[in-house]
Design an enzyme around this catalytic site. Structure first.
Site, PDB file in Angstrom:
ATOM      1  N   CYS A   1       0.978   7.789   3.373  1.00 34.98           N
ATOM      2  CA  CYS A   1       1.735   8.325   2.238  1.00 34.98           C
ATOM      3  C   CYS A   1       1.476   9.818   2.037  1.00 34.98           C
ATOM      4  CB  CYS A   1       1.396   7.561   0.964  1.00 34.98           C
ATOM      5  SG  CYS A   1       1.900   5.819   1.006  1.00 34.98           S
TER       6      CYS A   1
ATOM      7  N   LYS B   1       4.493   6.398 -31.866  1.00 37.37           N
ATOM      8  CA  LYS B   1       5.371   5.426 -31.210  1.00 37.37           C
ATOM      9  C   LYS B   1       5.593   5.920 -29.789  1.00 37.37           C
ATOM     10  CE  LYS B   1       7.826   4.118 -35.434  1.00 37.37           C
ATOM     11  NZ  LYS B   1       9.141   4.154 -36.149  1.00 37.37           N
TER      12      LYS B   1
ATOM     13  N   GLY C   1       1.818  -7.077   4.754  1.00 37.16           N
ATOM     14  CA  GLY C   1       2.280  -5.691   4.750  1.00 37.16           C
ATOM     15  C   GLY C   1       3.750  -5.531   5.079  1.00 37.16           C
TER      16      GLY C   1
ATOM     17  N   TYR D   1      -3.162   6.643 -28.470  1.00 37.31           N
ATOM     18  CA  TYR D   1      -2.423   7.771 -29.046  1.00 37.31           C
ATOM     19  C   TYR D   1      -3.355   8.878 -29.524  1.00 37.31           C
ATOM     20  CZ  TYR D   1      -0.456  10.617 -32.764  1.00 37.31           C
ATOM     21  OH  TYR D   1      -0.118  11.687 -33.561  1.00 37.31           O
TER      22      TYR D   1
ATOM     23  N   PRO E   1      -0.676 -22.432  11.226  1.00 34.47           N
ATOM     24  CA  PRO E   1      -1.742 -22.392  10.214  1.00 34.47           C
ATOM     25  C   PRO E   1      -2.909 -21.476  10.556  1.00 34.47           C
ATOM     26  CG  PRO E   1      -1.782 -24.472  11.426  1.00 34.47           C
ATOM     27  CD  PRO E   1      -0.512 -23.772  11.806  1.00 34.47           C
TER      28      PRO E   1
END
Length: 549
Positions: free
Chosen positions: A44, A435, A283, A427, A277
């Site tokens: 990434c 809010k 992935g 907050y 099995p």
């Protein structure tokens, strides 16, 4: 009993599985096969290495052959490609690239972590082009970086407007290259809906990226320096990056008779076991289950892949934790902005035949009286009549991913819009408002479900305006004069009570304001004063209209 566990592939699934296997069992023999040099790297981060944001290549390398051996006693064999699985003999045929020879490797348990490969269509003239790159591995990123430096690259083409394509374009700009992004789709970044994608596109264009949608390459000419597009246009380029997408590396799994799902990924159960099995897979290689719709999907993301590696190791050692599916939660940096999403987009909800509604809100990332506040645009998708949250997308500068992470967590617990409204979130003025935007999204969705008003959307405007609807903009006169939607009449919110006689109470009313809040207040005021026809409020208001038109 001692087991011999062979893992095909490193990076996210393979390396995380190997390390977890050792943490759970010191006795098992663990062999990790990797066809290339690097066992575990931060794929990434590759675009940011191209853009010289990450300057040292070594920062991309997470684990090496030596580190996995010394810390976890794992037999790592790089430059070793698994070419065949013999399920009857429980062995893997391995080709050693350095010695140019093959050998058989037996296993008790086999883990498939081959990932996915870049999609490279067979474009006309591709074989004669010598300036074409993909961006999937460390050598890919090194090749691009070296080519840009050696050939004085000024212009580039990026084919594909998904995560890698947009990140590649941004990082080309960072090193002084002018990129053009091509995509056959009508929008960039298909993991979000069109109006959010338009905000992303606007930011890319503002920062110097040329974007051409609804077209791609038809033919490479002049050894890749000239491209004939499917729309007939011709453009010049010094370099082209293929970022069309990826496809699971299913070849040896399919040849071994392992079941392949309808999305062309290896099919596994909730414990990541194939139809054999003794063989696991995870992935980008596998078909996963969408957490909300339960439908099969390909969701090639690093987070789920790392988790798959851990869950496979757990199951091999008797810890039976199922994988319940993927939300597809994702985030991407777009220059100075961020866009993130989780769960279902509106497109996905429509495709899944959900009975849904959506709302758009615009809220500051923290208290506006504290310096540095910036606006977040958030879209919420929710179910009718269960009120359950289905998904969300957001765009803005700071705090975008925080809100989407909160909603992703809520989705895992099947939260309703009322749950969002009731969340007690942290907050303080530098971080949020009393809010939070997540709370506000819950309130706004609740208002719709409680039938305080009916949302209508910018995509509907042209058709509605042709019908000569009763359409009022309830912002101030100054705001209206600065810019408004043609066809709307100005009727400031604060003047409505004294001018109710000017409204046709026998005709549905459509309202817009800047972001939607004053439209909601106008709807409540009208209802309290006896307006019994339908009241529509433009979702996202004039702000969303202006930014996406």
């Amino acid at each position: 009993m001692k087991k011999k566990i062979v893992i095909i592939g490193g990076v996210a699934v393979g390396a995380s599985c190997a390390a977890r296997l050792r943490r759970l069992n010191e006795e098992d023999e663990i062999i990790l096969l990797e066809k290339d040099e690097h066992i575990s790297f931060a794929n990434c981060g590759l675009p940011y290495f191209v853009g010289d944001v990450i300057k040292d290549r070594s920062n991309l390398i997470i684990e090496t052959r030596e580190s996995l051996k010394s810390r976890f006693n794992i037999d790592v064999r790089n430059f070793s490609e698994a070419t065949k699985i013999n399920r009857e003999k429980k062995s893997v045929e391995v080709f050693n690239k350095q010695k140019n020879e093959s050998y058989d490797l037996s296993y008790d348990k086999l883990v498939l972590a081959m990932g996915a490969s870049s999609i490279v269509p067979n474009f006309n003239g591709l074989e004669q082009a010598n300036n074409i790159f993909t961006l999937r591995t460390v050598p890919d990123s090194e090749s691009i970086k070296e080519y840009v430096a050696k050939h004085d690259v000024k212009n580039a083409v990026v084919i594909g407007a998904g995560f890698i394509g947009l990140e590649a374009a941004e990082n080309l700009v960072e090193v002084g290259v002018k990129p053009t992004v091509l995509d056959l789709s009508s929008q960039v970044l298909n993991v979000v809906d069109e109006e959010i994608a338009k905000l992303v596109e606007n930011e890319m264009v503002e920062k110097g990226v040329n974007i051409k949608l609804g077209t791609s390459v038809d033919t490479f000419k002049d050894e890749g320096k000239e491209l004939l597009l499917t729309n007939g246009e011709t453009i010049k380029t010094d370099l082209t990056i293929m970022a069309i997408g990826v496809k699971p590396n299913i070849k040896i799994a399919k040849e071994a008779g392992l079941e392949i799902g309808k999305t062309n990924g290896v099919k596994v159960d909730d414990f990541l076991i194939t139809n054999d099995p003794d063989i696991y897979a995870g992935g980008d290689l596998i078909e996963v289950k969408n957490y909300i719709t339960k439908e099969a999907a390909l969701i090639p993301l690093a987070g789920p892949a790392n988790r798959h590696g851990r869950l496979i190791a757990d199951h091999i050692n008797g810890i039976h934790t199922p994988t319940l599916g993927s939300l597809g939660s994702s985030v991407i940096k777009i220059f100075d902005k961020t866009v993130a999403s989780t769960g279902l987009t509106e497109k996905a909800a429509l495709k899944a035949n959900c009975n849904y509604k959506t709302i758009h809100i615009h809220r500051p990332n923290h208290a506006t009286y504290y310096p540095g506040a910036s606006m977040i645009t958030l879209k919420l998708v929710f179910d009718v009549p269960t009120r359950k949250v289905l998904g969300a997308q957001a765009f803005g500068e700071s705090g975008v991913e925080k809100r989407i992470d909160v909603i992703a967590t809520a989705l895992k617990f099947c939260a309703t819009v009322d749950d969002l409204a009731g969340l007690e979130l942290t907050y303080a003025p530098p971080f949020s408002s009393a809010k939070d935007p997540v709370n506000i999204a819950g309130y706004a969705a609740g208002n719709v479900l409680n039938q305080d008003y009916i949302p209508f959307y910018i995509q509907e405007l042209d058709d509605l305006l042709e019908k000569k609807i009763q359409f009022y903009d309830v912002r101030t006169v100054e705001e209206y004069d600065y810019g408004h939607i043609e066809g709307s009449k100005n009727f400031p919110l604060d003047d409505i009570r004294d001018n109710l006689d000017k409204i046709d109470f026998n005709k549905d009313i459509y309202i817009t304001c800047q972001v939607g809040h004053r439209g909601y207040l106008a709807a409540k005021l009208l209802k309290e004063n006896g307006f019994s026809k339908k009241i529509y409020n433009l979702s996202g208001g004039y702000k969303l209209y202006k930014e996406t038109r």
